[in-house]
Design a protein around this motif. Structure first.
Motif, PDB file in Angstrom:
ATOM      1  N   MET A 177       0.836  -1.197   0.000  1.00  0.00           N
ATOM      2  CA  MET A 177       0.000   0.000   0.000  1.00  0.00           C
ATOM      3  C   MET A 177       0.874   1.252   0.000  1.00  0.00           C
ATOM      4  N   ILE A 178       1.939   1.228   0.779  1.00  0.00           N
ATOM      5  CA  ILE A 178       2.845   2.374   0.828  1.00  0.00           C
ATOM      6  C   ILE A 178       3.502   2.573  -0.535  1.00  0.00           C
ATOM      7  N   LEU A 179       3.888   1.491  -1.171  1.00  0.00           N
ATOM      8  CA  LEU A 179       4.501   1.561  -2.497  1.00  0.00           C
ATOM      9  C   LEU A 179       3.512   2.122  -3.521  1.00  0.00           C
ATOM     10  N   MET A 180       2.261   1.694  -3.454  1.00  0.00           N
ATOM     11  CA  MET A 180       1.248   2.199  -4.379  1.00  0.00           C
ATOM     12  C   MET A 180       1.015   3.689  -4.178  1.00  0.00           C
ATOM     13  N   ILE A 181       0.975   4.145  -2.939  1.00  0.00           N
ATOM     14  CA  ILE A 181       0.788   5.568  -2.654  1.00  0.00           C
ATOM     15  C   ILE A 181       1.982   6.363  -3.168  1.00  0.00           C
ATOM     16  N   LEU A 182       3.177   5.841  -2.998  1.00  0.00           N
ATOM     17  CA  LEU A 182       4.385   6.508  -3.475  1.00  0.00           C
ATOM     18  C   LEU A 182       4.391   6.615  -4.997  1.00  0.00           C
ATOM     19  N   VAL A 183       4.031   5.536  -5.678  1.00  0.00           N
ATOM     20  CA  VAL A 183       3.973   5.543  -7.136  1.00  0.00           C
ATOM     21  C   VAL A 183       2.898   6.506  -7.620  1.00  0.00           C
ATOM     22  N   PHE A 184       1.742   6.494  -6.976  1.00  0.00           N
ATOM     23  CA  PHE A 184       0.662   7.427  -7.321  1.00  0.00           C
ATOM     24  C   PHE A 184       1.154   8.863  -7.189  1.00  0.00           C
ATOM     25  N   GLY A 185       1.844   9.138  -6.110  1.00  0.00           N
ATOM     26  CA  GLY A 185       2.363  10.481  -5.888  1.00  0.00           C
ATOM     27  C   GLY A 185       3.360  10.895  -6.948  1.00  0.00           C
ATOM     28  N   LEU A 186       4.244   9.994  -7.301  1.00  0.00           N
ATOM     29  CA  LEU A 186       5.259  10.320  -8.299  1.00  0.00           C
ATOM     30  C   LEU A 186       4.680  10.476  -9.692  1.00  0.00           C
ATOM     31  N   LEU A 187       3.721   9.647 -10.049  1.00  0.00           N
ATOM     32  CA  LEU A 187       3.194   9.657 -11.408  1.00  0.00           C
ATOM     33  C   LEU A 187       2.076  10.667 -11.651  1.00  0.00           C
ATOM     34  N   ILE A 188       1.365  11.040 -10.616  1.00  0.00           N
ATOM     35  CA  ILE A 188       0.221  11.918 -10.810  1.00  0.00           C
ATOM     36  C   ILE A 188       0.372  13.251 -10.066  1.00  0.00           C
ATOM     37  N   VAL A 189       0.629  13.199  -8.796  1.00  0.00           N
ATOM     38  CA  VAL A 189       0.645  14.415  -7.988  1.00  0.00           C
ATOM     39  C   VAL A 189       1.829  15.305  -8.341  1.00  0.00           C
ATOM     40  N   VAL A 190       3.015  14.732  -8.489  1.00  0.00           N
ATOM     41  CA  VAL A 190       4.208  15.542  -8.757  1.00  0.00           C
ATOM     42  C   VAL A 190       4.104  16.291 -10.093  1.00  0.00           C
ATOM     43  N   PRO A 191       3.743  15.629 -11.213  1.00  0.00           N
ATOM     44  CA  PRO A 191       3.629  16.396 -12.465  1.00  0.00           C
ATOM     45  C   PRO A 191       2.577  17.507 -12.401  1.00  0.00           C
ATOM     46  N   ILE A 192       1.458  17.254 -11.735  1.00  0.00           N
ATOM     47  CA  ILE A 192       0.430  18.287 -11.611  1.00  0.00           C
ATOM     48  C   ILE A 192       0.941  19.440 -10.760  1.00  0.00           C
ATOM     49  N   ALA A 193       1.619  19.130  -9.661  1.00  0.00           N
ATOM     50  CA  ALA A 193       2.155  20.179  -8.794  1.00  0.00           C
ATOM     51  C   ALA A 193       3.209  21.010  -9.518  1.00  0.00           C
ATOM     52  N   VAL A 194       4.078  20.357 -10.266  1.00  0.00           N
ATOM     53  CA  VAL A 194       5.102  21.075 -11.032  1.00  0.00           C
ATOM     54  C   VAL A 194       4.447  21.963 -12.082  1.00  0.00           C
ATOM     55  N   SER A 195       3.420  21.462 -12.746  1.00  0.00           N
ATOM     56  CA  SER A 195       2.711  22.249 -13.763  1.00  0.00           C
ATOM     57  C   SER A 195       2.090  23.499 -13.159  1.00  0.00           C
ATOM     58  N   ILE A 196       1.438  23.345 -12.032  1.00  0.00           N
ATOM     59  CA  ILE A 196       0.797  24.493 -11.377  1.00  0.00           C
ATOM     60  C   ILE A 196       1.842  25.481 -10.896  1.00  0.00           C
ATOM     61  N   PHE A 197       2.946  24.982 -10.311  1.00  0.00           N
ATOM     62  CA  PHE A 197       4.019  25.872  -9.855  1.00  0.00           C
ATOM     63  C   PHE A 197       4.618  26.644 -11.023  1.00  0.00           C
ATOM     64  N   LEU A 198       4.877  25.962 -12.139  1.00  0.00           N
ATOM     65  CA  LEU A 198       5.439  26.609 -13.322  1.00  0.00           C
ATOM     66  C   LEU A 198       4.483  27.659 -13.873  1.00  0.00           C
ATOM     67  N   PHE A 218       0.205  14.758 -20.360  1.00  0.00           N
ATOM     68  CA  PHE A 218       0.001  13.860 -19.219  1.00  0.00           C
ATOM     69  C   PHE A 218      -1.290  13.060 -19.395  1.00  0.00           C
ATOM     70  N   SER A 219      -2.346  13.721 -19.831  1.00  0.00           N
ATOM     71  CA  SER A 219      -3.629  13.037 -20.050  1.00  0.00           C
ATOM     72  C   SER A 219      -3.509  12.000 -21.165  1.00  0.00           C
ATOM     73  N   PHE A 220      -2.775  12.336 -22.230  1.00  0.00           N
ATOM     74  CA  PHE A 220      -2.577  11.387 -23.334  1.00  0.00           C
ATOM     75  C   PHE A 220      -1.859  10.137 -22.851  1.00  0.00           C
ATOM     76  N   PHE A 221      -0.813  10.298 -22.028  1.00  0.00           N
ATOM     77  CA  PHE A 221      -0.078   9.135 -21.515  1.00  0.00           C
ATOM     78  C   PHE A 221      -0.966   8.267 -20.629  1.00  0.00           C
ATOM     79  N   ILE A 222      -1.794   8.887 -19.817  1.00  0.00           N
ATOM     80  CA  ILE A 222      -2.707   8.103 -18.968  1.00  0.00           C
ATOM     81  C   ILE A 222      -3.725   7.368 -19.840  1.00  0.00           C
ATOM     82  N   TYR A 223      -4.281   8.053 -20.836  1.00  0.00           N
ATOM     83  CA  TYR A 223      -5.276   7.437 -21.717  1.00  0.00           C
ATOM     84  C   TYR A 223      -4.687   6.247 -22.475  1.00  0.00           C
TER      85      TYR A 223
END
Length: 117
Positions: free
Chosen positions: A3-24, A48-53
Motif C-alpha cells: 500500500m505504501i509503495l502504491m501511494i508513493l507511485v501514485f504520488g510520483l506519477l500523478i501528484v508531482v507532475p500536476i504540482a510542477v505544472s501548477i508551480f510553473l 500527461f492526459s494522453f499518456f494516462i489514456y
C-alpha cells in the motif's frame, strides 16, 4: 508495504507532475508571461492526459508490436483491428492483450502458410 509503495507511485506519477505544472504556471504568470504560462500548462496537462489514456487504452501500434514480437512476423499492412483489449500490467509487468484482426485473403493465406510450416 504494498500500500505504501502504491501511494508513493501514485504520488510520483500523478501528484508531482500536476504540482510542477501548477508551480510553473504561477511562476511564469507572476513574471508577466500569462499566455506562455497557460500554453505550457495546457501542453503539460494534455501530454500527461494522453499518456494516462494510452496506458489504459493502448493504441493500435501496441497490438501490432505485440503481434510482431510474439510471432516474429511483420504485421500485414491490410490488417484492420475490429476489437482489442489489454489488461493493465501487474506488479511483475505481466499483462495480456487480445485483438480481433481482419486481413485480406492474400495476407491471411501467407500467415496461415507460415503458421503451418
Amino acid at each position: 508495504m504494498n500500500m505504501i509503495l502504491m501511494i508513493l507511485v501514485f504520488g510520483l506519477l500523478i501528484v508531482v507532475p500536476i504540482a510542477v505544472s501548477i508551480f510553473l504556471y504561477r511562476w511564469l504568470a507572476k513574471k508577466g508571461y500569462k499566455k506562455v504560462a497557460l500554453t505550457i500548462l495546457v501542453l503539460l496537462i494534455g501530454t500527461f492526459s494522453f499518456f494516462i489514456y494510452t496506458a489504459l487504452y493502448p493504441l493500435d501500434s501496441f497490438y501490432k508490436d505485440d503481434f510482431e514480437f510474439y510471432t516474429d512476423i511483420k504485421f500485414p499492412t491490410t490488417g484492420k483491428f475490429l476489437s482489442k483489449d489489454a489488461s493493465f500490467p501487474d506488479i511483475h509487468g505481466k499483462y495480456s492483450s487480445v485483438a480481433v484482426v481482419e486481413f485480406s485473403k492474400a495476407d491471411f493465406k501467407i500467415l496461415f502458410d507460415i503458421a503451418n510450416n
